[in-house]
Write an enzyme that holds these catalytic residues in place. Structure first.
Site, PDB file in Angstrom:
ATOM      1  CD1 TRP A 167      -1.834  -2.300   0.779  1.00  0.00           C
ATOM      2  CD2 TRP A 167      -3.102  -1.038   2.130  1.00  0.00           C
ATOM      3  NE1 TRP A 167      -2.935  -3.044   1.143  1.00  0.00           N
ATOM      4  CE2 TRP A 167      -3.723  -2.296   1.965  1.00  0.00           C
ATOM      5  CE3 TRP A 167      -3.722  -0.080   2.934  1.00  0.00           C
ATOM      6  CZ2 TRP A 167      -4.934  -2.612   2.578  1.00  0.00           C
ATOM      7  CZ3 TRP A 167      -4.924  -0.405   3.543  1.00  0.00           C
ATOM      8  CH2 TRP A 167      -5.531  -1.640   3.359  1.00  0.00           C
ATOM      9  NE  ARG A 171       4.634  12.534 -11.037  1.00  0.00           N
ATOM     10  CZ  ARG A 171       5.688  13.275 -11.397  1.00  0.00           C
ATOM     11  NH1 ARG A 171       6.357  13.967 -10.488  1.00  0.00           N
ATOM     12  NH2 ARG A 171       6.045  13.339 -12.663  1.00  0.00           N
ATOM     13  CB  ALA A 219       1.076   3.528   7.528  1.00  0.00           C
ATOM     14  CD  GLU A 279       8.354  16.023  -7.245  1.00  0.00           C
ATOM     15  OE1 GLU A 279       8.251  15.907  -6.003  1.00  0.00           O
ATOM     16  OE2 GLU A 279       8.068  15.109  -8.033  1.00  0.00           O
TER      17      GLU A 279
HETATM   18 MN    MN Z   1       5.939  -0.816   0.959  1.00  0.00          MN
END
Ligand code: MN
Length: 429
Positions: A167, A171, A219, A279
């Site tokens: 996960w 972009r 995360a 960026e």
């Molecule tokens: Mn990973």
């Protein structure tokens, strides 16, 4: 402290702190959401929730700056802390310590729940109806190569043999209602997984999930050990597995409490132009490149879905707050494993996370009695300059405990006071 299992309970918590701005006047669907979000980041304003967007069905909303620095001066990291299920007034060292502690806990796997009652499956679109045009996807920066369909969503993919599910946030640019183009960097986890599908000659199944629980987005945006699944890491943080439902058109489980779920397959050729995109360093890019195409097959969404928007640029936005938090936790784990005494670490947002500050305890000489200051500094440098999570850090500063690394004035004072060239130190009395 309770964790937020979906984006909406997190927004209620931000509201209670006065850190959410409900924007009810109509905003333009092209440029205004990006401009409003950028202004909020550059002025540490409340997170903008845009509730009335021209060009999309009523009720469809955009949330800007979901984990940027807070407007509450007394709790600048409230959005990051609340996202991770911590007290909103948590300091950087407290948040970093919580991330460090979580690395030691065994992961907890996601748990499947009934799709019939999953909020993210309330509305289901298939075939021609599964079209991105009905969702509020604005331009983030005025010179981007397109509208970015992913700035804070979860890209889910797994290896063909099913051994590894990743996960991550990467972009992804909208091309049209049925296609997107996503940056596939071979060194990143998503690029490694795509590479395995390319070898097999089969399109890669993907799910792109918008508006997940805030801990999931955090995360996915921080470096955690490579062999750890992000979903299991969040499960450990929560003390319970993330609730998921099976994919509609792909063999991937997706969060039950998400705002929008897009599913389909990624081409095995780099067949579509992608970029440029502004960026985290604060510059607008000018380059585009050929990248694989993400074909849209099914979409599901909650009632009145909320689309999160991160607009990377001049500090401070999520590419600074979240990245600094993850790098600090990774650096602390590596330095402690190397037996080096460290108090905390931080990449000041104002440096656009190009400076990294390591704080050492005042009694470090007692802990390392035979080590010179220079040898200590070299050891810290050797550990951190070889860490993959700090690969974009060109400068590291080692400071004493009287310096708060989150206060750029403190860091500037330390540099001015303690960093002499040989010539200038000879000139000192
Ligand atoms: Mn990973």
């Amino acid at each position: 402290m309770t964790h937020h299992k979906d984006l909406r309970s997190y927004l209620d918590a931000l509201d209670a702190l006065g850190d959410l701005a409900h924007i009810t006047r109509e905003v333009d669907g092209d440029m205004e959401p990006g401009a409003i979000t950028r202004l909020a980041c550059e002025t540490d304003a409340p997170a903008p929730l845009m509730e009335n967007i021209r060009g999309v069905p009523p009720g469809f909303r955009i949330l800007g700056a979901p984990a940027a620095r807070s407007s509450r001066k007394d709790m600048p990291y409230a959005r990051v802390a609340l996202s991770l299920g911590l007290e909103p007034g948590s300091t950087v060292p407290q948040i970093v310590d919580a991330l460090l502690a979580n690395r030691e806990r065994p992961g907890i796997k996601p748990v499947r729940v009934d799709a019939a009652t999953a909020p993210s499956r309330k509305h289901i679109l298939r075939g021609d109806d599964a079209n991105l045009d009905r969702f509020p996807i604005p331009f983030a920066h005025d010179s981007d190569g397109g509208r970015y369909a992913n700035t804070w969503g979860m890209l889910i993919a797994k290896t063909p043999d099913g051994r590894w599910t990743n996960w991550s946030i990467a972009r992804v640019m909208k091309v049209d209602g049925k296609r997107m183009a996503g940056l596939m960097v071979p060194s990143q986890h998503i690029g490694q997984i795509w590479g395995e599908w390319v070898k097999l000659g089969k399109p890669m199944p993907y799910a792109l999930v918008q508006g997940v629980a805030p801990a999931i987005a955090c995360a996915a945006g921080i470096p955690i050990p490579a062999d750890v699944n992000e979903a299991d890491y969040v499960g450990a943080l929560w003390g319970e597995g993330i609730e998921v439902v099976p994919g509609l058109s792909v063999d991937l489980d997706v969060p039950a409490h998400a705002e929008v779920v897009i599913e389909g397959h990624v081409s095995i050729e780099r067949d579509c132009p992608e970029g440029p995109y502004g960026e985290y360093s604060g510059y607008l890019g000018s380059e585009s490149s050929m990248q694989p195409t993400f074909h849209v097959e099914t979409i599901s969404y909650r009632d009145d879905p909320i689309w999160p928007l991160v607009v990377a640029g001049r500090p401070a936005d999520e590419s600074h707050t979240i990245w600094a938090m993850g790098m600090a936790a990774d650096a602390m784990a590596l330095l402690r494993a190397a037996g080096l005494p460290v108090t905390t670490a931080w990449a000041p947002e104002e440096s656009a996370v190009h400076w990294f500050v390591v704080v050492v305890p005042n009694h470090w000489r007692e802990l390392l009695p035979d080590t010179t200051t220079e040898a200590f500094a070299r050891k810290v440098g050797e550990v951190l300059f070889s860490a993959s999570s700090l690969v974009f850090i060109p400068k590291i500063f080692l400071v004493d405990e009287d310096i708060d690394p989150t206060k750029i004035a403190d860091v500037a004072w330390a540099l001015a006071r303690n960093c002499w060239s040989q010539q200038s130190s000879a000139a000192q009395p």
